[in-house]
Structure formats: C-alpha cells, structure tokens
Design a protein around this motif. Structure first.
Motif, PDB file in Angstrom:
ATOM      1  N   ASP A 158       0.830  -1.208   0.000  1.00 57.43           N
ATOM      2  CA  ASP A 158       0.000   0.000   0.000  1.00 57.43           C
ATOM      3  C   ASP A 158       0.861   1.253   0.000  1.00 57.43           C
ATOM      4  OD1 ASP A 158      -2.321  -1.482  -0.032  1.00 57.43           O
ATOM      5  OD2 ASP A 158      -2.622  -1.394   2.138  1.00 57.43           O
ATOM      6  N   PHE A 159       1.983   1.197   0.714  1.00 57.72           N
ATOM      7  CA  PHE A 159       2.895   2.341   0.737  1.00 57.72           C
ATOM      8  C   PHE A 159       3.487   2.573  -0.651  1.00 57.72           C
ATOM      9  CE2 PHE A 159       7.324   3.865   1.169  1.00 57.72           C
ATOM     10  CZ  PHE A 159       7.079   5.116   1.711  1.00 57.72           C
ATOM     11  N   TYR A 160       3.932   1.514  -1.287  1.00 61.27           N
ATOM     12  CA  TYR A 160       4.518   1.671  -2.622  1.00 61.27           C
ATOM     13  C   TYR A 160       3.480   2.145  -3.635  1.00 61.27           C
ATOM     14  CZ  TYR A 160       9.225  -0.049  -1.762  1.00 61.27           C
ATOM     15  OH  TYR A 160      10.513  -0.165  -1.339  1.00 61.27           O
ATOM     16  N   ARG A 161       2.256   1.667  -3.521  1.00 55.64           N
ATOM     17  CA  ARG A 161       1.223   2.136  -4.446  1.00 55.64           C
ATOM     18  C   ARG A 161       0.982   3.635  -4.252  1.00 55.64           C
ATOM     19  NH1 ARG A 161      -2.529  -1.010  -7.103  1.00 55.64           N
ATOM     20  NH2 ARG A 161      -2.397  -2.708  -5.593  1.00 55.64           N
ATOM     21  N   LEU A 162       1.039   4.090  -3.015  1.00 58.63           N
ATOM     22  CA  LEU A 162       0.843   5.508  -2.729  1.00 58.63           C
ATOM     23  C   LEU A 162       1.955   6.341  -3.372  1.00 58.63           C
ATOM     24  CD1 LEU A 162      -0.105   6.987   0.707  1.00 58.63           C
ATOM     25  CD2 LEU A 162       1.900   7.859  -0.486  1.00 58.63           C
ATOM     26  N   VAL A 163       3.194   5.854  -3.282  1.00 56.39           N
ATOM     27  CA  VAL A 163       4.341   6.607  -3.803  1.00 56.39           C
ATOM     28  C   VAL A 163       4.445   6.493  -5.327  1.00 56.39           C
ATOM     29  CG1 VAL A 163       6.868   6.776  -3.806  1.00 56.39           C
ATOM     30  CG2 VAL A 163       5.646   6.417  -1.655  1.00 56.39           C
ATOM     31  N   ALA A 370       6.635  13.980  -4.883  1.00 54.22           N
ATOM     32  CA  ALA A 370       5.381  14.746  -4.829  1.00 54.22           C
ATOM     33  C   ALA A 370       4.222  13.862  -4.376  1.00 54.22           C
ATOM     34  CB  ALA A 370       5.087  15.367  -6.195  1.00 54.22           C
ATOM     35  N   ASN A 371       4.175  12.628  -4.854  1.00 59.40           N
ATOM     36  CA  ASN A 371       3.141  11.693  -4.402  1.00 59.40           C
ATOM     37  C   ASN A 371       3.238  11.460  -2.900  1.00 59.40           C
ATOM     38  OD1 ASN A 371       1.977  11.278  -6.913  1.00 59.40           O
ATOM     39  ND2 ASN A 371       3.075   9.381  -7.329  1.00 59.40           N
ATOM     40  N   LEU A 372       4.457  11.236  -2.425  1.00 55.30           N
ATOM     41  CA  LEU A 372       4.656  10.981  -1.000  1.00 55.30           C
ATOM     42  C   LEU A 372       4.238  12.186  -0.168  1.00 55.30           C
ATOM     43  CD1 LEU A 372       5.749   9.293   1.354  1.00 55.30           C
ATOM     44  CD2 LEU A 372       8.044  10.145   0.797  1.00 55.30           C
ATOM     45  N   GLU A 373       4.660  13.367  -0.567  1.00 59.22           N
ATOM     46  CA  GLU A 373       4.347  14.566   0.211  1.00 59.22           C
ATOM     47  C   GLU A 373       2.859  14.883   0.181  1.00 59.22           C
ATOM     48  OE1 GLU A 373       8.635  16.918  -0.134  1.00 59.22           O
ATOM     49  OE2 GLU A 373       7.004  17.446  -1.510  1.00 59.22           O
ATOM     50  N   ALA A 374       2.208  14.614  -0.953  1.00 58.42           N
ATOM     51  CA  ALA A 374       0.771  14.886  -1.050  1.00 58.42           C
ATOM     52  C   ALA A 374      -0.046  13.943  -0.178  1.00 58.42           C
ATOM     53  CB  ALA A 374       0.309  14.783  -2.508  1.00 58.42           C
ATOM     54  N   TRP A 376       1.247  12.525   2.816  1.00 58.16           N
ATOM     55  CA  TRP A 376       2.152  12.309   3.940  1.00 58.16           C
ATOM     56  C   TRP A 376       1.466  11.670   5.154  1.00 58.16           C
ATOM     57  CZ3 TRP A 376       7.178  11.959   4.254  1.00 58.16           C
ATOM     58  CH2 TRP A 376       7.785  11.993   5.516  1.00 58.16           C
ATOM     59  N   PRO A 377       0.321  12.135   5.620  1.00 59.78           N
ATOM     60  CA  PRO A 377      -0.285  11.499   6.794  1.00 59.78           C
ATOM     61  C   PRO A 377      -0.573  10.013   6.569  1.00 59.78           C
ATOM     62  CG  PRO A 377      -1.310  13.629   6.387  1.00 59.78           C
ATOM     63  CD  PRO A 377      -0.451  13.337   5.196  1.00 59.78           C
ATOM     64  N   GLU A 378      -1.037   9.659   5.381  1.00 57.41           N
ATOM     65  CA  GLU A 378      -1.314   8.247   5.099  1.00 57.41           C
ATOM     66  C   GLU A 378      -0.018   7.441   5.053  1.00 57.41           C
ATOM     67  OE1 GLU A 378      -3.456   5.410   1.728  1.00 57.41           O
ATOM     68  OE2 GLU A 378      -3.517   7.599   1.524  1.00 57.41           O
ATOM     69  N   ARG A 387      10.504   5.844   8.585  1.00 56.01           N
ATOM     70  CA  ARG A 387      10.687   5.239   7.267  1.00 56.01           C
ATOM     71  C   ARG A 387      10.163   6.157   6.165  1.00 56.01           C
ATOM     72  NH1 ARG A 387      12.414   0.466   5.879  1.00 56.01           N
ATOM     73  NH2 ARG A 387      12.196  -0.378   7.982  1.00 56.01           N
ATOM     74  N   ALA A 388       9.078   6.872   6.416  1.00 52.02           N
ATOM     75  CA  ALA A 388       8.607   7.831   5.422  1.00 52.02           C
ATOM     76  C   ALA A 388       9.668   8.904   5.171  1.00 52.02           C
ATOM     77  CB  ALA A 388       7.298   8.465   5.888  1.00 52.02           C
TER      78      ALA A 388
END
Length: 460
Positions: A158-163, A370-374, A376-378, A387-388
């Motif tokens: 899920d983390f990788y899909r978010l990024v 940009a994906n990660l920062e947008a 960030w809370p998730e 790790r984030a």
C-alpha cells in the motif's frame, strides 16, 4: 554572550576551513550561517550529539530520520540537498583532512568546548530503528541478499502504491513529449523495453527482479508473450500474482519467489532486468551476467536497465554511501556503465545499444516525492514517520544526483549471438523498434482503458 548557533557555526567553520552552505537554527532560537541559505533546525541536544559521534552524512541522516533535525517551514528539501551536494563536490574548495591533528588541535578543542557548553556531550544516541544493524552471512549470499531485498521492498504494498501511483513501476519512466502523467511515462517505458527486446506472440520472456509484475503484464497483454517473473520479495510476489490473476493472464504469466541463480527452466527468447542489477554487487556481476547468458536462447536479447556511477579518479577507492547502505539498499553497489558493458561482453553477450535516460529519472523521482508529500499522513500511518522520512530523503537526494550528473541510468541492449555469429537484429535501430511497435498495435486490447497499469487516477 554568544548564542548557540553562532558558537556552533563558528566552531565548525574553524574546523573545516570554509563557510558551511546552510543556515543553522539552534534550539535556543538563534541563527547563523549564510543569509538566504536554506535553513535547518537543530531541535534538541541529541541532534548535535549525533553529529559529534558520526560527523558528516551518517550523523545528518540519523538526526533527520529520528526527527532531531528538521527543515525550517520555508525551506525546500531540494534546495538543502543541492546546496550540500555543491559544497561537497566543489573542485576549487580546500579538502582538509579531518584526523587526530585537527580534532585534537585548536579547532577541534573549540568544537568540543562548544558542545560542552550546549550540553551535547554524552553517550552515542541509539541509531533510528530504520537503520540496518549487523548483517549475517557472506556478502551477496542468497540468504543475505534476501534479507537486503526484504529491508527495502517488504515495507508494504500500500505504501509503494501511494508513492509510485497506479502503475506500480519502481524504475525510471520514459518521458515522451505527449506524456501527461507519470502513468503515461511508465507505460511508455514498459513499451520501449518490449520493443527493444523485439517481443512477438509465443515468445518466452524472463523478467529478473519483476517487482509487482507491471512489465510482464504489459508484455503478455500487448505483445502476446508467455512470461516468467522472479523476485525474492515476498510482498512483491504476492501482489504480482494477484494482479496477474485479476487480469486473467495466469495461463501466460508465472510469478515466482525465486533467486535468479535458481531458475532451472531456460532457455528464454528474451530477458529483461530492470533496476535489479544494482543489488548484485561488483564481485558477483560476472556470475549474474553468465547466468543470464546461459538462460537466453541463441539469437535472444537482454535488456539491462541499470543505474550507473561515474568512474573514479585513478587510485580512489569506491565507497558506498552510508545512508544508502544502512537505510535504503543494503549491500547495493553501482558501477560505471563501461564496466557493465565489459562484464556483459565477458559473459559472451554482444552489446548492441546503450541509451542514457538520466534526465528521465530525475523527473520520475520528483513525481514520486510529490506523491509521498501529497499523501504524507497516510504514508506515516502505513510505515511510520522514520521510514517515510527515509524514502523522502533518498528519493529527493537521488533526483538531485541525477540532475547534477553525479549518477546516471542506462538501458543496455545485448544479444546472445547464434553459433554462426548472427545477432538477429535488423540493420538499423528504427527498424527493430518499429517492427515491435507493429506487433503491439495488433495485440492492443479492444478496450483502451484495459491496461496493466490500472485505470485509477494518479494518487496525485
């Protein structure tokens, strides 16, 4: 009485013999350093203590990952990284040797006195839990490689899909002029690889380090191949198998939890290795190349997509970045592209094409950041703040490194010639790229939205 920031900056600059590239805000609120420079904030005594025990990159990383060092609210991470990189790489700057003479001399004593006054002298802080500890086993043994891969890739799909976005492609995209999104550019990269490999219906493709299966899905769907994808990441394999089943392609795609050294069922008509060879290690690279050569049928093609470092000056020894080695890619190594080409040729391959994509990777990494920062809370909820922070720092730093030409990325196309020496390639590059494109057009899904990259909107 001098404030903390002025004391600290003066002591550090006295030790290194040149101005620092950042502005420092100390925990008492004072600031020092070049006016207008990016500002970092030392939040507590532990930040300085980490820097005293591990001067340089490792201390800074530990402080940032642990939250002891922050960026000022109006400071851009890319500006910090660019300033530090320019400072470190400046060829005209003095290169002081920071040995016992410096640390025990007047500059070192001044720095120690500053640390004592600011209450920063004490035991070495425990490294953040995201740092890799003692490693077991021989370097690049199968057991140790599995542990290294698990550290990086088994952090949650899920983390990788978010990024990464819905493409779930974790390598450099290919930014054609018509690309409107990261997903467009990743689809173009997958297609470029398939065209370079000359894929045709009925061919057998091996994807070494297949990630979440995006390339084998694209190749099976658009080029009619049968594909085997191997990875030693349990989480990647689980999701790749799920995606294959959902696409209705389980009869043509086999996803395996398997080391490339364990593949028993060659030959293959084509082999792709995308973002995997960086994990192999220089001592093992010829073993890797020979394994792939043995798995490839005569006349077959290999597409090796790999990050490259710049050659070192004569006599200089290659050292892994402590940040990358301890937090991101344990035991990973980079080689110059010339070394990669030489090793492939030593293994028996004929190298036919090398394409540099350095600028493409800088842009791709900025999209991931940009994906990660947008989100960030998730992201923090999924993997934790430390790790984030590791992923944000490594992707942003990598973007700067590509943009400043400190590292590059290359697609190397090689063939295993037939016994008679034939390559099987048409005489010109446009011919072999165009021929594969015709195959893709013939196998294009009836529903244009039915793609292996997903039809969801970008996470951005």
């Amino acid at each position: 009485m001098a404030q903390h920031a002025q004391q600290l900056v003066g002591a550090v600059e006295g030790l290194i013999g040149r101005p620092i590239p950042l502005r420092i805000r100390a925990r008492d609120g004072s600031e020092a350093g070049p006016a207008g420079a990016p500002t970092v904030v030392l939040r507590n005594r532990r930040a300085l203590r980490r820097l005293l025990w591990a001067p340089g990159e490792l201390g800074l990383v530990r402080a940032y990952v642990a939250g002891d060092l922050e960026l000022a609210p109006d400071t851009d991470l890319y500006e910090v990284l660019a300033a530090v990189a320019s400072f470190a790489e400046d060829p005209d700057a003095p290169r002081p040797r920071l040995g016992p003479r410096q640390y025990l001399g007047a500059p070192g004593r001044r720095l120690l006195a500053t640390a004592l006054r600011q209450g920063a002298v004490g035991p070495s802080p425990v490294p953040p839990p995201e740092e890799v500890g003692n490693r077991r086993g021989r370097l690049h043994s199968r057991r140790r490689d599995r542990a290294a891969i698990s550290h990086h890739y088994d952090v949650g799909n899920d983390f990788y899909r978010l990024v990464l976005g819905s493409s779930l492609v974790y390598s450099c995209a290919y930014w054609e002029p018509a690309a409107k999104s990261l997903e467009d550019a990743q689809a173009a990269k997958l297609d470029l690889i398939c065209r370079k490999l000359g894929l045709r219906p009925g061919m057998r493709l091996l994807d070494v380090g297949c990630g979440w299966g995006s390339l084998v899905l694209h190749a099976a769907r658009h080029y009619g191949v049968e594909a085997v994808g191997v990875s030693i990441s349990t989480e990647q394999v689980a999701l790749a198998r799920q995606r294959v089943a959902e696409a209705g392609l389980a009869d043509r795609i086999d996803i395996r939890l398997q080391d490339y050294r364990e593949i028993p069922d060659g030959p293959f008509d084509a082999i792709s290795s995308v973002g995997m060879a960086e994990h192999v290690g220089s001592a093992q690279y010829l073993v890797y190349a020979r394994h792939l050569y043995d798995l490839l049928a005569p006349g077959g093609r290999l597409l090796n997509h790999q990050i490259a470092r710049r050659p070192l000056p004569p006599g200089e020894v290659y050292r892994l970045s402590p940040f990358i080695d301890r937090y991101v890619f344990p035991d990973g190594e980079l080689s110059p592209v010339g070394t990669t080409v030489s090793r492939l040729e030593q293994a028996g391959f004929e190298v036919r094409d090398v394409e540099a994509l350095r600028e493409h990777y800088g842009r791709t990494l900025r999209e991931w950041v940009a994906n990660l920062e947008a989100n960030w809370p998730e992201a923090v909820a999924l993997v934790g703040r430390g790790r984030a922070r590791v992923w944000r720092l490594y992707m942003a730093a990598s973007a700067v490194s590509f943009e400043q030409n400190h590292i590059g990325i290359n697609q190397v196309l090689a063939v295993r010639p037939t016994p008679a020496g034939a390559s099987g390639l048409p005489p010109t590059r446009p011919q072999w790229l165009a021929g594969a494109a015709e195959v893709a057009e013939q196998h294009r899904p009836e529903d244009a939205r039915d793609t292996d990259l997903g039809d969801r909107p970008s996470v951005r």
